[in-house]
Design an enzyme around this catalytic site. Structure first.
Site, PDB file in Angstrom:
ATOM      1  N   ASP A  51      -4.946   4.699  -6.456  1.00  0.00           N
ATOM      2  CA  ASP A  51      -3.756   4.844  -7.293  1.00  0.00           C
ATOM      3  C   ASP A  51      -3.790   6.197  -7.991  1.00  0.00           C
ATOM      4  OD1 ASP A  51      -1.573   4.022  -9.278  1.00  0.00           O
ATOM      5  OD2 ASP A  51      -1.899   2.144  -8.220  1.00  0.00           O
ATOM      6  N   HIS A  85      -0.091   4.551 -14.243  1.00  0.00           N
ATOM      7  CA  HIS A  85       0.108   3.495 -13.253  1.00  0.00           C
ATOM      8  C   HIS A  85      -1.202   2.831 -12.827  1.00  0.00           C
ATOM      9  CE1 HIS A  85       1.309   1.904  -9.229  1.00  0.00           C
ATOM     10  NE2 HIS A  85       2.489   1.773  -9.792  1.00  0.00           N
ATOM     11  N   SER A 142       4.257  -2.940  -7.453  1.00  0.00           N
ATOM     12  CA  SER A 142       2.965  -2.379  -7.858  1.00  0.00           C
ATOM     13  C   SER A 142       2.243  -3.290  -8.834  1.00  0.00           C
ATOM     14  CB  SER A 142       3.164  -1.026  -8.529  1.00  0.00           C
ATOM     15  OG  SER A 142       3.386  -0.015  -7.605  1.00  0.00           O
TER      16      SER A 142
END
Length: 716
Positions: A123, A161, A450
Site C-alpha cells: 500500500d 491509506h 480498500s
C-alpha cells in the site's frame, strides 16, 4: 533481488509521452529464462543501463533504467520476450465516517487473534509510530524509495491509506483490528498522493513472497477488466507459492464489468464492499422524491443540520461570496482547494457547504487539517446539478433528514464478471462504508473496497492461526462456503455484486459443509444447443453424517438443470456432484445469466453462484490502452491493449480533442486475436502536439462498435 535506485513513472494509461534520446526512463522486460542470466548479459553488453529491480519468484524479468537510445538495444537481445511500460496504480478509497471493526469482532468469540501469522500490507506504507500499530509492526520494505523504511508519505502528497488498512487488519491499542495479534509487515508500493507503478507493485509482491508472508493485502488496482495484466499474473503466482492474497474489487460500481486488475485474479480472494446497518443523513428538496446521501469530507464537522436552509450557487468559488449568511453554499469542484472554498463560505456566514463533482461519480477529499466550524459535504456531479435545478433555480430550500439503512451493498463497489474467463467476481463482501481506523496522528473514517479487503485479510489471518496447514485454496473455500447472502427487498443481490455474500467469521471457523469451487462459471455460449457440465466437491468436515438437499435454480425458458436432489455425506466424507446445464440459445436473451444453486443441510442454507453468457454483453471489448514512443525513435510508437473478443478488423483513427477534427488513421489490424494485443506504428508528432482522441472501430459479423481513448502527443 537488487533494488538500486528510485525509478520514475513512464506512461499514463491514457496518453503518450515521447522522451528525448537522453531522457532516462524505466521499463519492465520479461524473459522466459533466468532473470539473473539476463542481468549478466545486460551488464556486459549494455553497461550504461541500470538494473533497478530483478524478479525471479512470481515473474521472470527486470526493471531497467536508461536513456531511450540505450533501452532500444534490449529489443535485439534474444532473451527478451516482452517489454512493459510502467503503469500507474492507485489506492482505492473514498471518505466518510463511522466505525466497524468492533461490530465485526462482537459477532464471534475472539479465541483466535492472528498470533504468529505474518501479514503483508502492499500500500502507501504504514505509520509504524502510531500507538495502535507499534506493537505489531515487524518490518517491511519501500519499493518507492528502495530502502527499509516503509513509512507513509509525509509533507507534500502525504498519505494515510496504508495505515488505515493496517489498522483494520491488526490494530492493537485503543482500536482493535480483526486480528489484533497478527504480525504486520508494510510494503510501500504507492508513493506521494497514493500513486505507484506496476514496477513497484510487482517488486512489493516479490519482497512479500520472499519474506514468507502468510497473507498479503492489496487495496489497489486499475480499470483493466481482463485476466492478462502482469499484476494479475503476479498475484496468481503468489497464491501458487502458498500465500493467501486478498485484493480490493475497486470503486467503479454500480456498473457491471468494472472489476479491475489485479482483482481479476482467479486465485486471489476478491472483496467487494457493503455497508452495515446504520442511520445516515440525506439531502432532499421538499416535494421532490429524491434522497442524496451526505458524504462529509475528511476533517469536516459532522453534518447535523436539522432545519431547512436556502441554497446559494457559488460556482467554483473564484468570486467573492455575497448574501451567503445562513445558507448552504453549493460549489462545483475545481480551480481552488476544498478548504479555500469552505473557508470562504464560513467567512461569509454560511451554515454549511456542499461541493459537487466536476466529473461523473463521487470523489474523495479532505480539508487538510484546516479546522472550519461548519460541515462540508461532497456529492456527485449528477446530484449537484439536480440541487441547482430543483433547489437554486426553483428557489427551494435544502432539507436534511435521517434514514435507517439496512445491511446493503455499497453502490461504489465494483461488479463483475471478468472478460475472457467469464469468471464471477467478487468472491465475498465485507464492510467498506464508514470504516474508522488508524491514520497518522490519530483516527479517520474512510470508505471503499480498500477498507473491505483488510477485513477479509484479518479473517484469513485468524483462519491461518486456527489451521496452520491450510492452503490459500482451503482458506478461500471456508470463507466462500460460510458467507451469508445479502438481500434487498427480500431478493438477493446478484452474484456479480456480492459473490457468495458477506463474510461470516464464526461460521468460517467451524463450517458444517465445504463447497468447492465457490462459484460456477459456465462460460460464453455461442452454439445453438449446448450441454455444460461442472463438478461440485462437497465435504462434510463434521463428525456426524448429514444429508445435503440441492434445489434447482429458477428455470428460464431455454434452460434445463440436471443435479441430484440429495447427497448423503458421512463424517469427514467428500463427494463429487455433477451439475448439468442444457441450453437452447434461441430461447434465451443475449447477455449475462446468473443466479444461485441453493444447498441445505440440517443447520444452514448455502448458495453457490453460477454464471453463463449468451452471445455477448455490454462489456467494453477494448480496455487498458497503453501507447508509448519507441525508445530511440520518437516517431515510432508501440501500442498495447486488451481485446475481449475475436473481431474481423480494428481501425484506429485520430481526432483532435474538443473540435473532433480528423487527423487520419493511426493503424489498422486484420483478424486480431483476443487477449493482449501489441504492435507499433509511425506518426509525425511535430504537427500533432496536444490532446487527441484515438477512436477504435471494431468490425465483426456486419456490426461496428467504437471506443474512444484520450491520448496526448508531445513533440520531440
Amino acid at each position: 533481488m537488487r533494488l538500486l535506485h528510485l525509478f520514475i513513472l513512464l506512461l499514463l494509461l491514457t496518453g503518450f509521452q515521447s522522451p528525448d534520446e537522453n531522457d532516462e526512463v524505466t521499463i519492465i522486460i520479461e524473459t522466459e529464462d533466468s532473470s539473473s542470466l539476463l542481468a549478466e548479459q545486460i551488464e556486459s553488453r549494455i553497461p550504461r543501463l541500470e538494473i533497478v529491480a530483478q524478479y525471479d519468484t512470481i515473474f521472470n524479468g527486470l526493471a531497467v533504467k536508461g536513456t531511450a537510445q540505450e533501452l532500444e538495444k534490449l529489443a535485439r537481445m534474444d532473451m527478451v520476450v516482452n517489454q512493459y511500460p510502467v503503469v500507474k496504480y492507485k489506492s482505492l478509497q473514498q471518505e466518510m465516517g463511522t466505525f466497524s471493526t468492533q461490530v465485526i469482532r462482537d459477532q464471534y468469540n475472539p479465541s483466535y487473534t492472528g498470533k504468529g501469522v505474518k501479514v503483508g500490507v502492499i500500500d502507501t506504507g504504514v505509520d509504524y509510530s502510531h500507538p495502535d500499530l507499534q506493537k505489531n509492526y515487524k518490518g517491511g520494505f519501500d519499493t518507492v524509495d528502495f530502502d527499509n523504511d516503509p513509512m507513509e508519505t509525509r509533507g507534500e502528497g502525504s498519505t494515510m491509506h496504508g495505515s488505515h488498512v493496517a489498522g483494520v487488519i491488526a490494530a492493537d491499542g485503543k482500536m482493535k483490528g480483526i486480528a489484533p495479534d497478527a504480525e504486520l509487515y508494510a510494503y510501500r508500493a504507492l508513493g506521494p498522493g497514493g500513486i505507484g507503478s506496476s514496477v513497484q507493485v510487482i517488486a512489493a509482491l516479490e519482497e512479500a513472497v520472499k519474506e514468507r508472508m502468510d497473507v498479503i493485502n492489496l487495496s489497489l488496482g486499475n480499470d483493466v477488466n481482463g485476466p492478462d495484466w502482469p499484476t494479475t499474473h503476479a498475484v496468481n503466482r503468489a497464491v501458487e507459492l502458498g500465500v493467501t492474497v486478498i485484493v480490493a474489487a475497486g470503486n467503479s460500481g454500480p456498473d457491471t464489468w468494472t472489476v479491475g486488475s489485479p482483482a481479476t485474479s482467479s486465485k486471489a480472494i476478491t472483496v467487494g464492499a457493503s455497508a452495515l446497518p446504520s442511520k445516515a443523513p440525506v439531502f432532499g428538496i421538499p416535494g421532490e422524491d429524491r434522497q442524496i446521501p451526505v458524504q462529509v469530507l475528511l476533517g469536516s464537522e459532522p453534518w447535523e443540520l436539522s432545519r431547512k436552509y436556502p441554497l446559494l450557487d457559488a460556482g467554483r468559488g473564484e468570486e467573492d461570496l455575497n448574501h451567503a449568511s445562513g445558507k448552504i453554499v453549493l460549489f462545483e469542484r475545481g480551480e481552488i482547494p476544498f478548504q479555500e472554498k469552505a473557508f470562504k463560505a464560513y467567512q461569509a456566514g454560511a451554515a454549511g457547504v456542499v461541493i459537487y463533482n466536476n466529473e461523473p461519480g463521487l470523489f474523495q477529499g479532505s480539508l487538510e487539517n484546516l479546522s472550519i466550524p461548519i460541515p462540508v459535504a461532497a456529492v456527485s456531479k449528477k446530484d449537484g446539478e439536480w440541487l441547482i435545478q430543483q433547489g437554486v433555480q426553483q428557489n427551494q430550500w435544502l432539507e436534511t433528514t435521517e434514514i435507517s439503512l439496512d445491511h446493503r451493498m455499497a453502490p461504489f463497489s465494483s461488479r463483475g464478471p471478468v472478460t475472457n474467463t467469464w469468471e464471477l467476481k467478487p468472491d465475498v463482501v465485507a464492510p467498506g462504508v464508514n470504516i474508522l481506523s488508524t491514520v497518522p496522528g490519530g483516527y479517520a473514517a474512510l470508505q471503499g473496497t480498500s477498507m473491505a479487503a483488510p477485513h477479509v485479510a484479518g479473517l484469513a489471518s485468524l483462519l491461518k492461526e486456527a489451521y496452520p496447514d491450510w492452503s490459500p485454496q482451503q482458506i478461500k473455500r471456508a470463507m466462500m462456503s460460510s458467507a451469508d447472502i445479502l438481500e434487498k427487498d427480500k431478493l438477493p443481490y446478484s452474484p456479480t455484486e456480492q459473490g457468495t455474500g458477506f463474510i461470516d467469521i464464526e461460521e468460517s471457523f467451524n463450517p458444517t459443509l465445504l463447497i468447492e469451487p465457490g462459484s460456477l462459471a459456465f462460460g460464453r455460449i455461442d452454439q445453438p444447443l449446448v450441454n455444460k457440465k461442472a463438478e461440485l466437491k462437497l465435504t462434510n468436515p463434521t463428525n456426524e453424517s448429514q444429508t445435503v438437499h440441492l434445489e434447482v435454480p429458477v428455470r428460464e425458458n431455454g434452460s434445463r438443470w440436471d443435479l441430484p436432489t440429495t447427497v448423503q455425506l458421512e463424517p469427514n466424507e467428500t463427494k463429487e456432484v455433477e451439475v448439468g446445464l442444457h441450453l437452447t440459445k434461441s430461447f434465451l436473451k443475449a447477455g449475462v445469466h446468473q443466479g444461485f444453486i441453493k444447498l441445505r443441510n440440517q443447520d444452514h442454507d448455502f448458495h453457490v453462484p453460477y454464471l453463463y453468457m449468451i452471445g455477448t454483453s455490454d462489456y467494453e471489448k477494448v480496455s487498458g490502452l497503453e501507447l508509448s514512443s519507441k525508445w530511440a525513435e520518437a516517431r515510432r510508437y508501440t501500442y498495447r491493449f486488451h481485446l475481449t473478443d475475436s473481431v474481423d478488423k480494428i481501425t484506429v483513427d485520430l481526432y483532435r480533442a474538443g473540435t473532433m477534427l480528423s487527423h487520419g488513421k493511426l493503424f489498422e489490424l486484420e483478424d486480431p486475436k483476443p487477449g493482449m494485443v501489441q504492435g507499433e506504428f509511425k506518426v509525425n508528432t511535430n504537427h500533432l502536439e496536444g490532446a487527441y482522441i484515438a477512436v477504435f472501430t471494431l468490425e465483426y459479423e456486419d456490426q461496428k462498435e467504437s471506443y474512444p481513448f484520450p491520448v496526448t502527443f508531445t513533440s520531440s
